[in-house]
Structures are given as structure tokens and as C-alpha cells.
Write an enzyme that holds these catalytic residues in place. Structure first.
Site, PDB file in Angstrom:
ATOM      1  N   ARG A  61      -7.742   0.387   1.256  1.00 35.43           N
ATOM      2  CA  ARG A  61      -6.513  -0.015   0.560  1.00 35.43           C
ATOM      3  C   ARG A  61      -5.445  -0.473   1.545  1.00 35.43           C
ATOM      4  O   ARG A  61      -4.699  -1.426   1.270  1.00 35.43           O
ATOM      5  CB  ARG A  61      -5.982   1.138  -0.290  1.00 35.43           C
ATOM      6  CG  ARG A  61      -4.744   0.715  -1.092  1.00 35.43           C
ATOM      7  CD  ARG A  61      -4.268   1.786  -2.022  1.00 35.43           C
ATOM      8  NE  ARG A  61      -3.910   2.997  -1.304  1.00 35.43           N
ATOM      9  CZ  ARG A  61      -3.605   4.148  -1.893  1.00 35.43           C
ATOM     10  NH1 ARG A  61      -3.615   4.244  -3.207  1.00 35.43           N
ATOM     11  NH2 ARG A  61      -3.282   5.200  -1.178  1.00 35.43           N
TER      12      ARG A  61
ATOM     13  N   ARG B 237      18.104 -11.495  11.429  1.00 33.61           N
ATOM     14  CA  ARG B 237      17.738 -11.115  10.071  1.00 33.61           C
ATOM     15  C   ARG B 237      17.632 -12.365   9.203  1.00 33.61           C
ATOM     16  O   ARG B 237      18.629 -13.012   8.899  1.00 33.61           O
ATOM     17  CB  ARG B 237      18.782 -10.168   9.471  1.00 33.61           C
ATOM     18  CG  ARG B 237      18.416  -9.711   8.066  1.00 33.61           C
ATOM     19  CD  ARG B 237      19.523  -8.969   7.367  1.00 33.61           C
ATOM     20  NE  ARG B 237      19.140  -8.664   5.993  1.00 33.61           N
ATOM     21  CZ  ARG B 237      19.254  -9.526   4.978  1.00 33.61           C
ATOM     22  NH1 ARG B 237      19.766 -10.729   5.166  1.00 33.61           N
ATOM     23  NH2 ARG B 237      18.852  -9.173   3.759  1.00 33.61           N
TER      24      ARG B 237
ATOM     25  N   LYS C 115       0.655  -1.294  -1.600  1.00 35.94           N
ATOM     26  CA  LYS C 115       1.338  -0.011  -1.327  1.00 35.94           C
ATOM     27  C   LYS C 115       2.476  -0.275  -0.351  1.00 35.94           C
ATOM     28  O   LYS C 115       2.398   0.014   0.847  1.00 35.94           O
ATOM     29  CB  LYS C 115       0.351   1.047  -0.813  1.00 35.94           C
ATOM     30  CG  LYS C 115       0.888   2.472  -0.952  1.00 35.94           C
ATOM     31  CD  LYS C 115      -0.206   3.496  -0.834  1.00 35.94           C
ATOM     32  CE  LYS C 115       0.310   4.914  -0.664  1.00 35.94           C
ATOM     33  NZ  LYS C 115       1.055   5.451  -1.801  1.00 35.94           N
TER      34      LYS C 115
HETATM   35  C1  PLP Z   1       3.154   4.435  -7.604  1.00 30.78           C
HETATM   36  C2  PLP Z   1       1.973   5.259  -7.225  1.00 30.78           C
HETATM   37  N1  PLP Z   1       0.890   5.225  -8.015  1.00 30.78           N
HETATM   38  C3  PLP Z   1      -0.201   5.974  -7.736  1.00 30.78           C
HETATM   39  C4  PLP Z   1      -0.239   6.800  -6.627  1.00 30.78           C
HETATM   40  C5  PLP Z   1      -1.469   7.607  -6.330  1.00 30.78           C
HETATM   41  O1  PLP Z   1      -2.167   7.046  -5.248  1.00 30.78           O
HETATM   42  P1  PLP Z   1      -3.137   7.907  -4.355  1.00 30.78           P
HETATM   43  O2  PLP Z   1      -4.094   8.576  -5.291  1.00 30.78           O
HETATM   44  O3  PLP Z   1      -3.810   6.920  -3.497  1.00 30.78           O
HETATM   45  O4  PLP Z   1      -2.316   8.882  -3.609  1.00 30.78           O
HETATM   46  C6  PLP Z   1       0.869   6.851  -5.778  1.00 30.78           C
HETATM   47  C7  PLP Z   1       0.834   7.708  -4.583  1.00 30.78           C
HETATM   48  O5  PLP Z   1       1.734   7.746  -3.794  1.00 30.78           O
HETATM   49  C8  PLP Z   1       2.003   6.061  -6.076  1.00 30.78           C
HETATM   50  O6  PLP Z   1       3.083   6.086  -5.287  1.00 30.78           O
END
Ligand code: PLP
Length: 285
Positions: A51, A100, A149
Site C-alpha cells: 500500500r 513554497r 494514505k
Molecule cells: C481513513 C482510514 N480508513 C481505514 C483505516 C484502516 O487501515 P489499516 O487497517 O490499514 O490500519 C485507517 C487507518 O488509519 C484510516 O485512517
């Protein structure tokens, strides 16, 4: 004393310094992972690295480090911090710039930062030691690349405060069609007429490692009916059980939404069995 990793060095966390001209600070221009490690053993590290690579690709950020090098630094970080039970936070930003400006070039050197924080191993599945959650519901007002993420979490932060302001610990988010997306910091499963339902992955949901592991474990060890499909607000309202999934919580039962009990108002029997599978998985690695 917590030891952190910053750009090649292991330093006391309190002494780690980054420039205010880091694009992570200026724009939230970075990605991250939180990887649990129990007694020096990471959980689903391969899924986390996969990921991380997808998130880096999603923001067009290249790093020189191989997966092996990242694993070596994470291992060393845990070793230097005593190899207890940790969540390891790993953040990679686009690095320090002179000026910036929104547009980026491939010139800057990424900033890599990691530090561990102590976590308690999640429940063994017995209702007595379940960490139960209460939640509120809201319309999801985040951006349309929640599959990355990203460290730019202001939308999640503001949603979480909506929960806190209502005396709850999480917020279940619904899109404009009143379909469940996820929670502010977790993915969501519900139990409806004995079936396990969870929304399909798309750009509006983080592809949670725990969600993925849960689906793996249910497929390998149960004959439960699992449906990955849109989950409506009405289905959430009438669910027998609701589970939150995240790396540091594994599966956590939601026992109340918007002030109403979920099912019996206690951790449900399917949660208990599913969380037991996580517990056994953690021990048998
Ligand atoms: C918005 C969001 N969704 C889902 C998850 C769950 O992800 P994971 O199972 O990889 O920790 C997280 C974890 O931080 C998150 O911030």
C-alpha cells in the site's frame, strides 16, 4: 526514551528536526503507514509495503529505498526501542524546497521519518476485554482520493472532532447516495441477517490492511457469507453488529450509533469469533 528514524539517522524523538520548508509541513505533501509490531514481529508487513508503494505512486513520489531497505530500517527502529508492542509510524514526504509553490519537481529529496508508539495487543475476542466504540454518522466531506494514505488528513480530523463533540469515539461516513464509505480512522464491516457486508474499494475508501486481512481470515477459516458491495445507511441502522477495522485495533465492535444501541448493545458473537481469528493469527505467525 523513544528513538526515531529521520533521513538515515536514529535519534531521540525529542531531538528529531525537520525544516518548515518541508512540503509535508507546507502542503501535507506526503504519505504514511502505521504498522503494528508485537514483540519484534510485524503484522502484514507485505500488505503495508504494497500500500505504501501504491500511495507513493498515487502522488508521483519516487524514493531510492527498496522494500528490503525499508524493512531493515523498521526492524532496526524496533530493536533500538526494545522490541515491545509498537505501532510504527512511517511517513515519507516530498522533502524540503527552497520556495513554497504548489507545483513540484522531481528534484527534492524525500524526507523519511519513522517512530514507534506503544500499543496494547488487541482483544483475544472475549467480550469482557473488547475495546467497544460508540459512533455518530455524517456525510463524508473528504476529497476523492481517499485510497491514497496521505498525511493530508484535515477532512478526517474534522470528522473525528464531530464524533468527539457528540461524546462518541468514531464517525461512520456516508456518500451522497447514503452509502457507507468508512470511518475517520477505520474501515467498517456490518453484520446483516448473519451476512458480513463491507463496501467495495474505490477512490473514496482507504484500502485498509486490516480489512484485507479480515477478508483473508474469514475466507480461510469460516464458511460465513461475505458480501463486498454498497452498504446503505438503512442497513447500517438495522445492523446486528458493526465492526471497525484498523491496524492498531484489529476489529473493534461499535455498540452504539447516534445514541442508539447496535444489536444488543454489546459486542456481537460474530465479532468475537472474527477477532479471535486475528488473535490466533498474531500468535501463530
Ligand atoms: C481513513 C482510514 N480508513 C481505514 C483505516 C484502516 O487501515 P489499516 O487497517 O490499514 O490500519 C485507517 C487507518 O488509519 C484510516 O485512517
Amino acid at each position: 526514551m523513544t528513538i526515531a528514524y529521520l533521513n538515515g539517522d536514529f535519534v531521540p524523538l525529542t531531538e528529531a528536526r525537520i525544516s518548515p520548508m518541508d512540503r509535508g509541513f507546507l502542503f501535507g505533501d506526503g504519505v504514511y503507514e502505521v504498522i503494528p509490531s508485537y514483540q519484534g514481529q510485524f503484522v502484514a508487513l507485505d500488505y503495508h509495503l504494497e500500500r505504501l508503494r501504491n500511495s507513493l505512486e498515487g502522488i508521483d513520489l519516487a524514493i531510492n529505498q527498496s522494500d528490503e531497505q525499508l524493512v531493515a530500517l523498521l526492524d532496526e527502529l524496533c530493536r533500538q526501542n526494545g522490541s515491545g508492542d509498537h505501532g510504527v509510524y512511517l511517513q515519507i514526504t516530498r522533502g524540503v524546497v527552497e520556495k513554497r509553490q504548489h507545483a513540484f519537481s522531481a528534484e527534492s529529496t524525500p524526507t523519511i521519518f519513522a517512530y514507534p508508539f506503544t500499543i496494547a495487543p488487541p482483544s483475544d475476542g472475549s467480550p469482557a476485554n473488547a475495546a467497544c466504540f460508540t459512533a455518530v454518522t455524517r456525510t463524508d466531506k473528504r476529497w476523492s482520493r481517499c485510497d491514497i494514505k496521505s498525511t493530508a488528513l484535515l477532512g478526517n480530523v474534522l470528522h473525528m472532532m464531530e464524533a468527539v463533540d457528540d461524546g462518541a469515539q468514531e464517525v461512520l461516513l456516508f456518500n451522497q447516495r447514503d452509502e457507507l464509505t468508512e470511518a475517520a480512522a477505520c474501515n467498517v464491516f456490518i453484520v446483516d441477517a448473519g451476512k458480513i457486508l463491507t463496501p467495495a474499494l474505490d477512490h473514496h475508501i482507504l484500502p485498509g490492511v486490516t480489512r484485507r486481512l479480515c477478508l483473508d481470515l474469514l475466507a480461510a477459516h469460516t464458511n460465513w457469507s461475505v458480501e463486498i458491495r454498497p452498504v446503505t445507511r438503512a442497513e447500517v441502522r438495522s445492523a446486528e453488529e458493526i465492526w471497525l477495522s484498523s491496524s492498531t485495533k484489529e476489529l473493534a465492535p461499535v455498540i452504539q450509533i447516534d445514541g442508539q444501541p447496535v444489536g444488543s448493545g454489546q459486542p456481537g458473537p460474530l465479532w468475537s469469533q472474527a477477532q479471535r481469528l486475528f488473535h490466533l493469527y498474531r500468535f501463530n505467525r
